[in-house]
Design a protein around this motif. Structure first.
Motif, PDB file in Angstrom:
ATOM      1  N   SER A 101       0.852  -1.192   0.000  1.00 34.53           N
ATOM      2  CA  SER A 101       0.000   0.000   0.000  1.00 34.53           C
ATOM      3  C   SER A 101       0.891   1.247   0.000  1.00 34.53           C
ATOM      4  O   SER A 101       2.001   1.228   0.542  1.00 34.53           O
ATOM      5  N   VAL A 102       0.406   2.308  -0.598  1.00 33.41           N
ATOM      6  CA  VAL A 102       1.191   3.530  -0.748  1.00 33.41           C
ATOM      7  C   VAL A 102       0.734   4.571   0.264  1.00 33.41           C
ATOM      8  O   VAL A 102      -0.458   4.863   0.382  1.00 33.41           O
ATOM      9  N   SER A 103       1.699   5.130   0.982  1.00 36.14           N
ATOM     10  CA  SER A 103       1.404   6.156   1.976  1.00 36.14           C
ATOM     11  C   SER A 103       1.309   7.525   1.308  1.00 36.14           C
ATOM     12  O   SER A 103       1.942   7.789   0.290  1.00 36.14           O
ATOM     13  N   ALA A 104       0.539   8.421   1.924  1.00 36.51           N
ATOM     14  CA  ALA A 104       0.427   9.796   1.423  1.00 36.51           C
ATOM     15  C   ALA A 104       1.793  10.487   1.444  1.00 36.51           C
ATOM     16  O   ALA A 104       2.126  11.268   0.537  1.00 36.51           O
ATOM     17  N   LEU A 105       2.602  10.197   2.472  1.00 33.88           N
ATOM     18  CA  LEU A 105       3.929  10.805   2.548  1.00 33.88           C
ATOM     19  C   LEU A 105       4.826  10.328   1.408  1.00 33.88           C
ATOM     20  O   LEU A 105       5.673  11.088   0.916  1.00 33.88           O
ATOM     21  N   GLU A 106       4.639   9.084   0.989  1.00 32.71           N
ATOM     22  CA  GLU A 106       5.425   8.591  -0.141  1.00 32.71           C
ATOM     23  C   GLU A 106       5.040   9.315  -1.429  1.00 32.71           C
ATOM     24  O   GLU A 106       5.903   9.648  -2.250  1.00 32.71           O
ATOM     25  N   VAL A 107       3.756   9.572  -1.602  1.00 32.83           N
ATOM     26  CA  VAL A 107       3.300  10.318  -2.779  1.00 32.83           C
ATOM     27  C   VAL A 107       3.841  11.747  -2.735  1.00 32.83           C
ATOM     28  O   VAL A 107       4.346  12.273  -3.740  1.00 32.83           O
ATOM     29  N   ILE A 108       3.758  12.373  -1.559  1.00 33.16           N
ATOM     30  CA  ILE A 108       4.280  13.737  -1.407  1.00 33.16           C
ATOM     31  C   ILE A 108       5.776  13.761  -1.693  1.00 33.16           C
ATOM     32  O   ILE A 108       6.281  14.647  -2.409  1.00 33.16           O
ATOM     33  N   GLY A 109       6.506  12.792  -1.141  1.00 35.72           N
ATOM     34  CA  GLY A 109       7.941  12.729  -1.372  1.00 35.72           C
ATOM     35  C   GLY A 109       8.284  12.577  -2.846  1.00 35.72           C
ATOM     36  O   GLY A 109       9.209  13.227  -3.353  1.00 35.72           O
ATOM     37  N   LEU A 110       7.524  11.731  -3.543  1.00 40.12           N
ATOM     38  CA  LEU A 110       7.758  11.534  -4.971  1.00 40.12           C
ATOM     39  C   LEU A 110       7.484  12.813  -5.754  1.00 40.12           C
ATOM     40  O   LEU A 110       8.270  13.187  -6.646  1.00 40.12           O
ATOM     41  N   LEU A 111       6.392  13.501  -5.406  1.00 39.90           N
ATOM     42  CA  LEU A 111       6.062  14.753  -6.098  1.00 39.90           C
ATOM     43  C   LEU A 111       7.118  15.821  -5.834  1.00 39.90           C
ATOM     44  O   LEU A 111       7.479  16.588  -6.743  1.00 39.90           O
ATOM     45  N   VAL A 112       7.617  15.897  -4.604  1.00 36.87           N
ATOM     46  CA  VAL A 112       8.682  16.845  -4.280  1.00 36.87           C
ATOM     47  C   VAL A 112       9.934  16.525  -5.087  1.00 36.87           C
ATOM     48  O   VAL A 112      10.581  17.422  -5.646  1.00 36.87           O
ATOM     49  N   TRP A 113      10.273  15.235  -5.173  1.00 39.75           N
ATOM     50  CA  TRP A 113      11.464  14.815  -5.917  1.00 39.75           C
ATOM     51  C   TRP A 113      11.339  15.206  -7.387  1.00 39.75           C
ATOM     52  O   TRP A 113      12.259  15.796  -7.969  1.00 39.75           O
ATOM     53  N   VAL A 114      10.197  14.894  -7.993  1.00 38.90           N
ATOM     54  CA  VAL A 114       9.992  15.204  -9.416  1.00 38.90           C
ATOM     55  C   VAL A 114      10.003  16.712  -9.643  1.00 38.90           C
ATOM     56  O   VAL A 114      10.644  17.218 -10.577  1.00 38.90           O
ATOM     57  N   GLY A 115       9.277  17.448  -8.787  1.00 36.69           N
ATOM     58  CA  GLY A 115       9.236  18.897  -8.940  1.00 36.69           C
ATOM     59  C   GLY A 115      10.595  19.544  -8.766  1.00 36.69           C
ATOM     60  O   GLY A 115      10.968  20.458  -9.515  1.00 36.69           O
ATOM     61  N   ALA A 116      11.365  19.058  -7.785  1.00 40.99           N
ATOM     62  CA  ALA A 116      12.688  19.623  -7.536  1.00 40.99           C
ATOM     63  C   ALA A 116      13.643  19.313  -8.681  1.00 40.99           C
ATOM     64  O   ALA A 116      14.441  20.164  -9.103  1.00 40.99           O
ATOM     65  N   PHE A 117      13.557  18.092  -9.211  1.00 43.70           N
ATOM     66  CA  PHE A 117      14.416  17.746 -10.332  1.00 43.70           C
ATOM     67  C   PHE A 117      14.069  18.597 -11.552  1.00 43.70           C
ATOM     68  O   PHE A 117      14.955  19.058 -12.276  1.00 43.70           O
ATOM     69  N   ALA A 118      12.774  18.819 -11.781  1.00 42.09           N
ATOM     70  CA  ALA A 118      12.361  19.672 -12.896  1.00 42.09           C
ATOM     71  C   ALA A 118      12.878  21.095 -12.704  1.00 42.09           C
ATOM     72  O   ALA A 118      13.361  21.734 -13.650  1.00 42.09           O
ATOM     73  N   MET A 119      12.804  21.598 -11.467  1.00 43.43           N
ATOM     74  CA  MET A 119      13.294  22.946 -11.171  1.00 43.43           C
ATOM     75  C   MET A 119      14.787  23.051 -11.431  1.00 43.43           C
ATOM     76  O   MET A 119      15.272  24.029 -12.017  1.00 43.43           O
ATOM     77  N   GLU A 120      15.534  22.036 -10.999  1.00 42.43           N
ATOM     78  CA  GLU A 120      16.981  22.046 -11.216  1.00 42.43           C
ATOM     79  C   GLU A 120      17.313  22.038 -12.706  1.00 42.43           C
ATOM     80  O   GLU A 120      18.212  22.756 -13.158  1.00 42.43           O
ATOM     81  N   SER A 121      16.587  21.238 -13.463  1.00 36.93           N
ATOM     82  CA  SER A 121      16.829  21.157 -14.906  1.00 36.93           C
ATOM     83  C   SER A 121      16.505  22.478 -15.590  1.00 36.93           C
ATOM     84  O   SER A 121      17.263  22.947 -16.452  1.00 36.93           O
ATOM     85  N   VAL A 122      15.376  23.104 -15.207  1.00 38.16           N
ATOM     86  CA  VAL A 122      14.994  24.388 -15.787  1.00 38.16           C
ATOM     87  C   VAL A 122      16.036  25.456 -15.456  1.00 38.16           C
ATOM     88  O   VAL A 122      16.421  26.261 -16.323  1.00 38.16           O
ATOM     89  N   ALA A 123      16.498  25.476 -14.204  1.00 38.82           N
ATOM     90  CA  ALA A 123      17.513  26.456 -13.800  1.00 38.82           C
ATOM     91  C   ALA A 123      18.794  26.291 -14.611  1.00 38.82           C
ATOM     92  O   ALA A 123      19.394  27.276 -15.062  1.00 38.82           O
TER      93      ALA A 123
END
Length: 303
Positions: free
Chosen positions: A163-185
């Motif tokens: 089963s997937v925890s809400a914190l795991e989903v949040i962590g994944l979204l933070v990881w993806v968003g941060a990686f996208a931000m780093e790439s854009v920068a």
């Protein structure tokens, strides 16, 4: 003693992993692999050349090693193990391939500015044996990979729940968003440099896009990449409560916080923003004005 004191917390973090029931074997192998990697790729070249820049090759490939080892040894849910392993392998190999490209281009034949700054810092602290200080700092980077930076991956790989925890989903979204931000920068900085070259201008301050809101959006995003992994590891850490002693379990939670704090200190003070700005102020006439109106690390409105 002052040369070796910085190693203490990282060595303690590795010992903590070795004291667990769940992470002992993987942490032992990881520690041995990190030390072997750093001995061959970092410490030996530093000894022969007197340059710290080889850390930029060893550290990211050490992160990739964590990912591969997690995939091979992880006994938790296969999907969860695969996702966190791929995250580490992707982050490590991306930076590692970039470092190898710089080495191939000959950039590492000259000490990188952040490591020149580190040497200045050592001399100011009374560490006159630079050769020893460089070796200790290199080993410290390897011990970081053996301890706190490996902890989120190893914790996540122990979780058998499907089963997937809400914190795991949040962590994944933070990881993806941060990686996208780093790439854009990075892309915005590259486009700015190309435009500056075409116009024949030199030593201009990049203050476009994300660089308007923080002087180091790439460093901030890299920190958030790791915070995403740490957030995603919290449910797996909670699940270990009945498998470890209360003291060990509590210290593992502290270790997750230490991973975030360590990356923050590195990206702001040790080899990140502060060393970079020491030289930027000297090279770029408008940089002081940029410092006065733009946050150094956390994004925010201009002052």
């Amino acid at each position: 003693m002052k040369y070796f004191l910085p190693l203490a917390s990282f060595f303690a973090g590795w010992i903590l992993l070795l004291m667990t029931n769940s992470l002992f074997a993987t942490s032992l192998v990881n520690g041995a692999l990190q030390m072997l990697l750093f001995a061959l790729v970092v410490c030996l070249p530093i000894w022969r050349t007197g340059r710290m820049s080889y850390v930029d090759i060893g550290w990211p490939w050490g992160v990739a090693v964590i990912g591969v080892l997690t995939w091979v040894t992880g006994e938790g849910d296969p999907v969860r193990v695969a996702l966190v392993s791929m995250a580490y392998i992707f982050v490590g190999s991306r930076m590692g391939l970039g470092a190898l490209q710089l080495w191939k281009m000959g950039v590492l034949k000259k000490e990188l500015p952040r490591y020149e700054y580190q040497k200045r810092r050592w001399l100011k602290a009374g560490k006159t044996n630079t050769a020893l200080a460089m070796q200790v700092d290199a080993i410290l980077q390897g011990m970081a990979n053996a301890s706190f930076l490996a902890l989120p991956a190893f914790l996540i790989a122990t979780n058998p729940s499907d089963s997937v925890s809400a914190l795991e989903v949040i962590g994944l979204l933070v990881w993806v968003g941060a990686f996208a931000m780093e790439s854009v920068a990075d892309l915005q900085k590259l486009a700015f440099l190309k435009a500056m070259k075409r116009s024949g201008q030199k030593n201009r301050v990049c203050d476009v896009g994300l660089w308007k809101y923080t002087r180091h959006p790439n460093y901030f995003a890299e920190w958030m990449v790791w915070n995403g992994l740490i957030i995603a590891a919290i449910p797996s850490w909670l699940a270990l409560q009945n498998q470890e002693s209360t003291v060990i379990w509590g210290l593992l939670g502290v270790g997750l916080l230490m991973a975030s704090r360590m990356m923050y200190a590195t990206l702001v003070y040790n080899t990140g923003a502060v060393p970079a700005e020491y030289y930027s102020v000297q090279k770029r006439p408008d940089y002081k004005a940029y410092q006065e109106k733009t946050n150094i690390f956390f994004p925010g409105p201009r002052k």
